[in-house]
Write a protein that holds these residues in place. Structure first.
Motif, PDB file in Angstrom:
ATOM      1  N   TYR A 151      11.787 -10.045  14.760  1.00 47.27           N
ATOM      2  CA  TYR A 151      12.548  -8.872  14.348  1.00 47.27           C
ATOM      3  C   TYR A 151      11.894  -8.274  13.112  1.00 47.27           C
ATOM      4  N   VAL A 152      11.610  -6.981  13.161  1.00 50.30           N
ATOM      5  CA  VAL A 152      10.967  -6.288  12.050  1.00 50.30           C
ATOM      6  C   VAL A 152      11.843  -5.107  11.657  1.00 50.30           C
ATOM      7  N   THR A 153      12.084  -4.959  10.358  1.00 52.72           N
ATOM      8  CA  THR A 153      12.821  -3.824   9.825  1.00 52.72           C
ATOM      9  C   THR A 153      11.977  -3.153   8.757  1.00 52.72           C
ATOM     10  N   LEU A 154      11.690  -1.879   8.958  1.00 50.96           N
ATOM     11  CA  LEU A 154      10.977  -1.075   7.965  1.00 50.96           C
ATOM     12  C   LEU A 154      11.985  -0.126   7.337  1.00 50.96           C
ATOM     13  N   HIS A 155      11.978  -0.048   6.006  1.00 44.63           N
ATOM     14  CA  HIS A 155      12.959   0.764   5.300  1.00 44.63           C
ATOM     15  C   HIS A 155      12.252   1.540   4.202  1.00 44.63           C
ATOM     16  N   LYS A 156      12.407   2.857   4.234  1.00 39.29           N
ATOM     17  CA  LYS A 156      11.827   3.694   3.186  1.00 39.29           C
ATOM     18  C   LYS A 156      12.775   4.853   2.922  1.00 39.29           C
ATOM     19  N   GLY A 157      13.315   4.896   1.721  1.00 36.83           N
ATOM     20  CA  GLY A 157      14.295   5.921   1.373  1.00 36.83           C
ATOM     21  C   GLY A 157      15.542   5.749   2.216  1.00 36.83           C
ATOM     22  N   GLU A 158      15.942   6.803   2.886  1.00 33.06           N
ATOM     23  CA  GLU A 158      17.117   6.761   3.768  1.00 33.06           C
ATOM     24  C   GLU A 158      16.763   6.301   5.173  1.00 33.06           C
ATOM     25  N   ALA A 159      15.490   6.357   5.528  1.00 33.80           N
ATOM     26  CA  ALA A 159      15.061   6.090   6.900  1.00 33.80           C
ATOM     27  C   ALA A 159      14.869   4.600   7.148  1.00 33.80           C
ATOM     28  N   VAL A 160      15.210   4.176   8.365  1.00 33.41           N
ATOM     29  CA  VAL A 160      15.075   2.779   8.779  1.00 33.41           C
ATOM     30  C   VAL A 160      14.490   2.752  10.181  1.00 33.41           C
ATOM     31  N   LYS A 161      13.571   1.820  10.423  1.00 34.18           N
ATOM     32  CA  LYS A 161      13.009   1.610  11.765  1.00 34.18           C
ATOM     33  C   LYS A 161      13.192   0.140  12.109  1.00 34.18           C
ATOM     34  N   TYR A 162      13.805  -0.112  13.272  1.00 33.53           N
ATOM     35  CA  TYR A 162      14.022  -1.471  13.760  1.00 33.53           C
ATOM     36  C   TYR A 162      13.110  -1.719  14.950  1.00 33.53           C
ATOM     37  N   ILE A 163      12.452  -2.893  14.946  1.00 34.61           N
ATOM     38  CA  ILE A 163      11.562  -3.258  16.043  1.00 34.61           C
ATOM     39  C   ILE A 163      11.904  -4.674  16.481  1.00 34.61           C
ATOM     40  N   ILE A 164      12.046  -4.875  17.788  1.00 36.59           N
ATOM     41  CA  ILE A 164      12.237  -6.205  18.356  1.00 36.59           C
ATOM     42  C   ILE A 164      11.027  -6.495  19.229  1.00 36.59           C
ATOM     43  N   LEU A 165      10.311  -7.565  18.897  1.00 39.13           N
ATOM     44  CA  LEU A 165       9.118  -7.954  19.642  1.00 39.13           C
ATOM     45  C   LEU A 165       9.408  -9.248  20.388  1.00 39.13           C
ATOM     46  N   PRO A 166       9.385  -9.245  21.720  1.00 41.14           N
ATOM     47  CA  PRO A 166       9.637 -10.478  22.475  1.00 41.14           C
ATOM     48  C   PRO A 166       8.491 -11.471  22.296  1.00 41.14           C
ATOM     49  N   ARG A 167       8.838 -12.732  22.088  1.00 39.49           N
ATOM     50  CA  ARG A 167       7.818 -13.751  21.876  1.00 39.49           C
ATOM     51  C   ARG A 167       7.140 -14.179  23.156  1.00 39.49           C
TER      52      ARG A 167
ATOM     53  N   GLU B 298       0.808  -1.220   0.000  1.00 39.31           N
ATOM     54  CA  GLU B 298       0.000   0.000   0.000  1.00 39.31           C
ATOM     55  C   GLU B 298       0.845   1.275   0.000  1.00 39.31           C
ATOM     56  N   ASN B 299       2.129   1.171   0.315  1.00 38.60           N
ATOM     57  CA  ASN B 299       3.011   2.340   0.420  1.00 38.60           C
ATOM     58  C   ASN B 299       4.229   2.144  -0.480  1.00 38.60           C
ATOM     59  N   ALA B 300       4.271   2.922  -1.546  1.00 35.70           N
ATOM     60  CA  ALA B 300       5.366   2.807  -2.510  1.00 35.70           C
ATOM     61  C   ALA B 300       6.697   3.165  -1.855  1.00 35.70           C
ATOM     62  N   GLY B 301       7.706   2.365  -2.141  1.00 35.78           N
ATOM     63  CA  GLY B 301       9.045   2.613  -1.627  1.00 35.78           C
ATOM     64  C   GLY B 301       9.322   2.007  -0.272  1.00 35.78           C
ATOM     65  N   LEU B 302       8.324   1.429   0.367  1.00 34.19           N
ATOM     66  CA  LEU B 302       8.512   0.809   1.678  1.00 34.19           C
ATOM     67  C   LEU B 302       8.925  -0.645   1.496  1.00 34.19           C
ATOM     68  N   THR B 303      10.025  -1.022   2.103  1.00 30.58           N
ATOM     69  CA  THR B 303      10.434  -2.422   2.124  1.00 30.58           C
ATOM     70  C   THR B 303      10.403  -2.911   3.563  1.00 30.58           C
ATOM     71  N   VAL B 304      10.016  -4.168   3.722  1.00 29.07           N
ATOM     72  CA  VAL B 304       9.827  -4.755   5.041  1.00 29.07           C
ATOM     73  C   VAL B 304      10.607  -6.051   5.116  1.00 29.07           C
ATOM     74  N   ASN B 305      11.259  -6.276   6.259  1.00 24.10           N
ATOM     75  CA  ASN B 305      11.955  -7.536   6.499  1.00 24.10           C
ATOM     76  C   ASN B 305      11.534  -8.042   7.871  1.00 24.10           C
ATOM     77  N   THR B 306      11.067  -9.288   7.939  1.00 27.21           N
ATOM     78  CA  THR B 306      10.691  -9.896   9.212  1.00 27.21           C
ATOM     79  C   THR B 306      11.463 -11.191   9.395  1.00 27.21           C
ATOM     80  N   GLU B 307      11.949 -11.402  10.588  1.00 30.05           N
ATOM     81  CA  GLU B 307      12.641 -12.639  10.950  1.00 30.05           C
ATOM     82  C   GLU B 307      12.221 -13.017  12.358  1.00 30.05           C
ATOM     83  N   MET B 308      12.448 -14.287  12.697  1.00 27.45           N
ATOM     84  CA  MET B 308      12.048 -14.771  14.013  1.00 27.45           C
ATOM     85  C   MET B 308      13.068 -15.792  14.499  1.00 27.45           C
ATOM     86  N   ASP B 309      13.287 -15.835  15.804  1.00 30.43           N
ATOM     87  CA  ASP B 309      14.066 -16.900  16.423  1.00 30.43           C
ATOM     88  C   ASP B 309      13.311 -17.391  17.648  1.00 30.43           C
TER      89      ASP B 309
END
Length: 181
Positions: free
Chosen positions: A151-167, A135-146
């Motif tokens: 772990y969630v990474t949002l990336h758009k242009g130069e900006a990056v947001k990192y999120i760690i969610l405890p299971r 829904e948002n052009a230029g937004l890339t998302v990466n999700t991983e789990m252990d």
């Protein structure tokens, strides 16, 4: 018997100096030093601060643009295992360039992510984030789990947001006593 105040005062000052000096030396060389070495070995770390409070190691990291959040977390827990033994690692991660737009995008999908975390249907998290990226052009998302985190990474242009969610969800102590009322 008369107390000699000067030798007593000198003894107290020397004792206190040795006690706090020993504690400070132990804290710097046996606790904070090895943790700082482990942090400095991490790839893509731009800046870091760390502190120890009430049995928890709090580490704030600023990561470079292309950093892999899961590998940074894994390497920190492995390299810092000697220091972290028995301590909870509280990691606060931010990107080198943050954005209010990414914060707003994250808040729009937060209910879906919270529901997936609460019901432990973790496969809904990448689906919700992929929908957000579509829904948002230029937004890339990466999700991983252990075993411990998502772990969630949002990336758009130069900006990056990192999120760690405890299971392991936090439990509310109040509810344990609610039936006794």
């Amino acid at each position: 018997m008369r107390i000699r105040w000067i030798p007593a005062l000198v003894s107290v000052v020397v004792g206190v100096g040795l006690l706090f000096g020993g504690w400070y030396t132990y804290d710097q060389f046996a606790v904070k030093g090895p943790l700082e070495k482990a942090i400095n070995k991490l790839p893509d770390v731009v800046d870091s601060t760390s502190s120890f409070d009430n049995g928890a190691a709090k580490v704030s990291l600023t990561l470079d643009e292309g950093a892999n959040l899961r590998s940074v977390y894994d390497q920190l827990t492995n390299d810092g295992a000697s220091v972290l033994k028995g301590r909870e690692l509280k990691l606060d991660v931010s990107g080198a360039v943050s954005s209010d737009e990414l914060d707003k995008l994250w808040s729009t999908v937060l209910f879906d992510v919270a529901q997936a975390m609460e019901t432990k249907t973790y496969s809904q998290i990448p689906a919700a984030l992929d929908k957000l990226a579509a829904e948002n052009a230029g937004l890339t998302v990466n999700t991983e789990m252990d075993d411990t985190n998502v772990y969630v990474t949002l990336h758009k242009g130069e900006a990056v947001k990192y999120i760690i969610l405890p299971r392991t969800p936090a439990t509310m102590e109040v509810w344990n006593n609610a039936s006794k009322l």
